[in-house]
Scaffold this motif. Structure first.
Motif, PDB file in Angstrom:
ATOM      1  N   LYS A   1      -3.236 -21.597   8.664  1.00  0.00           N
ATOM      2  CA  LYS A   1      -3.224 -21.418   7.211  1.00  0.00           C
ATOM      3  C   LYS A   1      -3.596 -19.998   6.832  1.00  0.00           C
ATOM      4  CE  LYS A   1      -4.273 -26.255   6.066  1.00  0.00           C
ATOM      5  NZ  LYS A   1      -5.279 -27.190   5.508  1.00  0.00           N
ATOM      6  N   ILE A   2      -4.600 -19.438   7.516  1.00  0.00           N
ATOM      7  CA  ILE A   2      -5.001 -18.057   7.269  1.00  0.00           C
ATOM      8  C   ILE A   2      -3.863 -17.105   7.614  1.00  0.00           C
ATOM      9  CG2 ILE A   2      -6.562 -16.203   8.006  1.00  0.00           C
ATOM     10  CD1 ILE A   2      -8.699 -18.386   8.465  1.00  0.00           C
ATOM     11  N   LEU A   3      -3.210 -17.361   8.757  1.00  0.00           N
ATOM     12  CA  LEU A   3      -2.097 -16.526   9.202  1.00  0.00           C
ATOM     13  C   LEU A   3      -0.945 -16.570   8.197  1.00  0.00           C
ATOM     14  CD1 LEU A   3      -0.883 -14.780  11.467  1.00  0.00           C
ATOM     15  CD2 LEU A   3      -0.038 -16.887  12.522  1.00  0.00           C
ATOM     16  N   ARG A   4      -0.669 -17.760   7.659  1.00  0.00           N
ATOM     17  CA  ARG A   4       0.411 -17.888   6.671  1.00  0.00           C
ATOM     18  C   ARG A   4       0.087 -17.135   5.388  1.00  0.00           C
ATOM     19  NH1 ARG A   4       1.058 -24.163   7.960  1.00  0.00           N
ATOM     20  NH2 ARG A   4       2.555 -24.012   9.670  1.00  0.00           N
ATOM     21  N   ASN A   5      -1.170 -17.231   4.952  1.00  0.00           N
ATOM     22  CA  ASN A   5      -1.568 -16.510   3.743  1.00  0.00           C
ATOM     23  C   ASN A   5      -1.439 -15.007   3.929  1.00  0.00           C
ATOM     24  OD1 ASN A   5      -2.198 -18.803   2.247  1.00  0.00           O
ATOM     25  ND2 ASN A   5      -4.321 -18.852   2.951  1.00  0.00           N
ATOM     26  N   GLU A   6      -1.850 -14.517   5.116  1.00  0.00           N
ATOM     27  CA  GLU A   6      -1.740 -13.085   5.394  1.00  0.00           C
ATOM     28  C   GLU A   6      -0.272 -12.655   5.470  1.00  0.00           C
ATOM     29  OE1 GLU A   6      -3.975 -12.501   8.951  1.00  0.00           O
ATOM     30  OE2 GLU A   6      -5.919 -12.451   7.911  1.00  0.00           O
ATOM     31  N   LYS A   7       0.562 -13.518   6.041  1.00  0.00           N
ATOM     32  CA  LYS A   7       1.988 -13.216   6.127  1.00  0.00           C
ATOM     33  C   LYS A   7       2.596 -13.150   4.731  1.00  0.00           C
ATOM     34  CE  LYS A   7       6.343 -14.967   8.039  1.00  0.00           C
ATOM     35  NZ  LYS A   7       6.996 -16.073   8.794  1.00  0.00           N
ATOM     36  N   LEU A   8       2.189 -14.095   3.872  1.00  0.00           N
ATOM     37  CA  LEU A   8       2.697 -14.127   2.500  1.00  0.00           C
ATOM     38  C   LEU A   8       2.264 -12.884   1.737  1.00  0.00           C
ATOM     39  CD1 LEU A   8       4.238 -15.790   0.392  1.00  0.00           C
ATOM     40  CD2 LEU A   8       2.075 -16.885  -0.220  1.00  0.00           C
ATOM     41  N   GLN A   9       0.998 -12.478   1.914  1.00  0.00           N
ATOM     42  CA  GLN A   9       0.506 -11.277   1.258  1.00  0.00           C
ATOM     43  C   GLN A   9       1.259 -10.044   1.739  1.00  0.00           C
ATOM     44  OE1 GLN A   9      -3.733 -11.055   1.848  1.00  0.00           O
ATOM     45  NE2 GLN A   9      -4.137 -12.953   0.746  1.00  0.00           N
ATOM     46  N   TYR A  10       1.549 -10.016   3.033  1.00  0.00           N
ATOM     47  CA  TYR A  10       2.293  -8.892   3.607  1.00  0.00           C
ATOM     48  C   TYR A  10       3.703  -8.831   3.022  1.00  0.00           C
ATOM     49  CZ  TYR A  10       4.806  -6.124   7.086  1.00  0.00           C
ATOM     50  OH  TYR A  10       5.601  -5.194   7.697  1.00  0.00           O
ATOM     51  N   GLN A  11       4.364 -10.013   2.930  1.00  0.00           N
ATOM     52  CA  GLN A  11       5.712 -10.061   2.377  1.00  0.00           C
ATOM     53  C   GLN A  11       5.719  -9.651   0.912  1.00  0.00           C
ATOM     54  OE1 GLN A  11       6.746 -14.133   3.320  1.00  0.00           O
ATOM     55  NE2 GLN A  11       7.728 -13.562   5.250  1.00  0.00           N
ATOM     56  N   ASN A  12       4.734 -10.154   0.152  1.00  0.00           N
ATOM     57  CA  ASN A  12       4.632  -9.783  -1.261  1.00  0.00           C
ATOM     58  C   ASN A  12       4.359  -8.296  -1.416  1.00  0.00           C
ATOM     59  OD1 ASN A  12       5.061 -12.415  -2.072  1.00  0.00           O
ATOM     60  ND2 ASN A  12       2.893 -12.896  -2.295  1.00  0.00           N
ATOM     61  N   GLY A  13       3.525  -7.772  -0.501  1.00  0.00           N
ATOM     62  CA  GLY A  13       3.230  -6.350  -0.535  1.00  0.00           C
ATOM     63  C   GLY A  13       4.473  -5.515  -0.307  1.00  0.00           C
ATOM     64  N   ASN A  14       5.321  -5.946   0.619  1.00  0.00           N
ATOM     65  CA  ASN A  14       6.570  -5.233   0.871  1.00  0.00           C
ATOM     66  C   ASN A  14       7.478  -5.267  -0.352  1.00  0.00           C
ATOM     67  OD1 ASN A  14       6.071  -4.330   3.429  1.00  0.00           O
ATOM     68  ND2 ASN A  14       7.108  -5.994   4.473  1.00  0.00           N
ATOM     69  N   GLN A  15       7.558  -6.441  -0.996  1.00  0.00           N
ATOM     70  CA  GLN A  15       8.384  -6.566  -2.190  1.00  0.00           C
ATOM     71  C   GLN A  15       7.852  -5.681  -3.313  1.00  0.00           C
ATOM     72  OE1 GLN A  15       8.401 -10.766  -3.009  1.00  0.00           O
ATOM     73  NE2 GLN A  15       9.747 -11.260  -1.301  1.00  0.00           N
ATOM     74  N   GLU A  16       6.507  -5.663  -3.463  1.00  0.00           N
ATOM     75  CA  GLU A  16       5.896  -4.829  -4.488  1.00  0.00           C
ATOM     76  C   GLU A  16       6.128  -3.357  -4.200  1.00  0.00           C
ATOM     77  OE1 GLU A  16       1.838  -6.037  -4.448  1.00  0.00           O
ATOM     78  OE2 GLU A  16       2.141  -7.633  -5.910  1.00  0.00           O
ATOM     79  N   LEU A  17       6.032  -2.988  -2.910  1.00  0.00           N
ATOM     80  CA  LEU A  17       6.244  -1.599  -2.533  1.00  0.00           C
ATOM     81  C   LEU A  17       7.672  -1.169  -2.844  1.00  0.00           C
ATOM     82  CD1 LEU A  17       5.089   0.933  -1.274  1.00  0.00           C
ATOM     83  CD2 LEU A  17       5.731   0.056   0.977  1.00  0.00           C
ATOM     84  N   LYS A  18       8.639  -2.038  -2.536  1.00  0.00           N
ATOM     85  CA  LYS A  18      10.042  -1.739  -2.851  1.00  0.00           C
ATOM     86  C   LYS A  18      10.228  -1.579  -4.351  1.00  0.00           C
ATOM     87  CE  LYS A  18      11.998  -4.167   1.150  1.00  0.00           C
ATOM     88  NZ  LYS A  18      12.795  -5.356   1.590  1.00  0.00           N
ATOM     89  N   LYS A  19       9.538  -2.439  -5.103  1.00  0.00           N
ATOM     90  CA  LYS A  19       9.649  -2.390  -6.562  1.00  0.00           C
ATOM     91  C   LYS A  19       9.109  -1.080  -7.108  1.00  0.00           C
ATOM     92  CE  LYS A  19       8.340  -4.921 -10.735  1.00  0.00           C
ATOM     93  NZ  LYS A  19       7.631  -6.104 -11.275  1.00  0.00           N
ATOM     94  N   ILE A  20       7.936  -0.679  -6.625  1.00  0.00           N
ATOM     95  CA  ILE A  20       7.341   0.548  -7.158  1.00  0.00           C
ATOM     96  C   ILE A  20       8.157   1.772  -6.747  1.00  0.00           C
ATOM     97  CG2 ILE A  20       5.754   0.949  -5.237  1.00  0.00           C
ATOM     98  CD1 ILE A  20       5.272   1.727  -8.965  1.00  0.00           C
ATOM     99  N   LEU A  21       8.691   1.782  -5.528  1.00  0.00           N
ATOM    100  CA  LEU A  21       9.522   2.906  -5.103  1.00  0.00           C
ATOM    101  C   LEU A  21      10.776   3.006  -5.962  1.00  0.00           C
ATOM    102  CD1 LEU A  21       9.214   2.692  -1.209  1.00  0.00           C
ATOM    103  CD2 LEU A  21       8.235   4.423  -2.718  1.00  0.00           C
ATOM    104  N   THR A  22      11.341   1.837  -6.312  1.00  0.00           N
ATOM    105  CA  THR A  22      12.511   1.819  -7.188  1.00  0.00           C
ATOM    106  C   THR A  22      12.143   2.351  -8.566  1.00  0.00           C
ATOM    107  OG1 THR A  22      13.423  -0.103  -6.030  1.00  0.00           O
ATOM    108  CG2 THR A  22      14.287   0.364  -8.225  1.00  0.00           C
TER     109      THR A  22
END
Length: 290
Positions: A68-89
């Motif tokens: 469960k901890i690993l999944r939460n960290e993976k989700l945060q990482y994925q969201n972080g990537n999406q947010e990073l793409k958004k801010i770069l755009t």
């Protein structure tokens, strides 16, 4: 007689241990197969075992907690990537606009000498927009650094606030805002990073100018509590709940990258304070307490 009894007991013990080992081996095999499946596929499935052995069940439960901890960290990482793409755009789009304008006005300056002064003023404003964008991006990259260091010193919050308000005078005048300022006479001292606090106040005041309907109230009381409030009919209670989220922007604030208040929140917390926003129609209030 006792020999036979002892041999019988020994046999039963060996049989019990053998069964126990078999059950454990089977459970380990089940865990190995299921764990491999869970790790290699995108699933929310948890480990299950057929054994009723308490130790193995506890092991499965412990592994499920880690999953469960690993999944939460993976989700945060994925969201972080999406947010990073958004801010770069957003950044690339926001930077392209003033750069294109600067290029166009530079051509006009060369072609029309009579209006050079007017065009130069416009170019200067566009350069200021670019400066704000680069400053926000730089500050954000600094706060994202795990090893960021806060250099605290004994600071007077009154003086920091007064200095920042003075620096913002030109912007207030440009936005036709006459701030109502109430700063207590008592000097409020805290151990803070002065440079970063100036940045926090600048971000909040810039945000107020962006959404304000022409008013701004700034208060510092004897407890060290800072309150910034203004009418903001373009906002609502739902929007304000997300105002400190990274990259969150209000549609009618197209010049914003959404970094300013997110940076302010991180810097306040790094300095040991807390910050929150609330909306009581039609007023937006941001409060800071150290």
């Amino acid at each position: 007689m006792w020999v036979y009894i002892s041999m019988g007991i020994l046999f039963v013990l060996i049989l019990f241990i053998g069964i126990k080992l078999y059950v454990i081996k089977k459970s380990i095999k089940e865990i190995q197969i299921e764990l491999d499946k869970i790790v290699t596929t995108d699933t929310n499935q948890l480990l299950t075992i057929s054994s009723s052995d308490k130790v193995m069940k506890q092991l499965a439960n412990d592994l499920n907690k880690e999953l469960k901890i690993l999944r939460n960290e993976k989700l945060q990482y994925q969201n972080g990537n999406q947010e990073l793409k958004k801010i770069l755009t957003n950044i690339s789009h926001d930077m392209r606009t003033p750069l294109t304008a600067i290029r166009g006005y530079m051509d006009l300056i060369r072609e029309n000498k009579e209006r050079q002064k007017d065009y130069v003023e416009i170019v200067e404003k566009k350069i200021e927009e670019l400066t704000v964008l680069t400053d926000e991006l730089f500050d954000f990259s600094k706060t994202m650094d795990i090893g960021v260091k806060i250099e605290k010193e004994r600071c007077c919050i009154n003086e920091i606030l007064e200095e920042t308000l003075a620096n913002m005078y030109y912007l207030f005048k440009e936005k036709q805002i006459e701030p109502n300022i109430k700063i207590c006479e008592q000097k409020i001292y805290r151990d803070l990073d002065k440079h970063r606090m100036i940045r926090v106040f600048e971000n909040i005041l810039s945000n107020a100018c962006k959404y304000s309907n022409g008013d701004l109230n700034v208060t510092l009381d004897e407890t060290g509590k800072l309150i910034f409030s203004n009418k903001a009919t373009s906002l609502d209670a739902t929007t304000v709940q997300k105002i400190f989220d990274r990259y969150f922007t209000v549609e009618n604030a197209k010049k914003s990258t959404g970094l300013g208040l997110s940076i302010s929140k991180q810097l306040v917390e790094l300095n040991g304070g807390n910050i929150f926003a609330k909306y009581k129609n039609p007023y937006l209030t941001i409060q800071i307490k150290f």
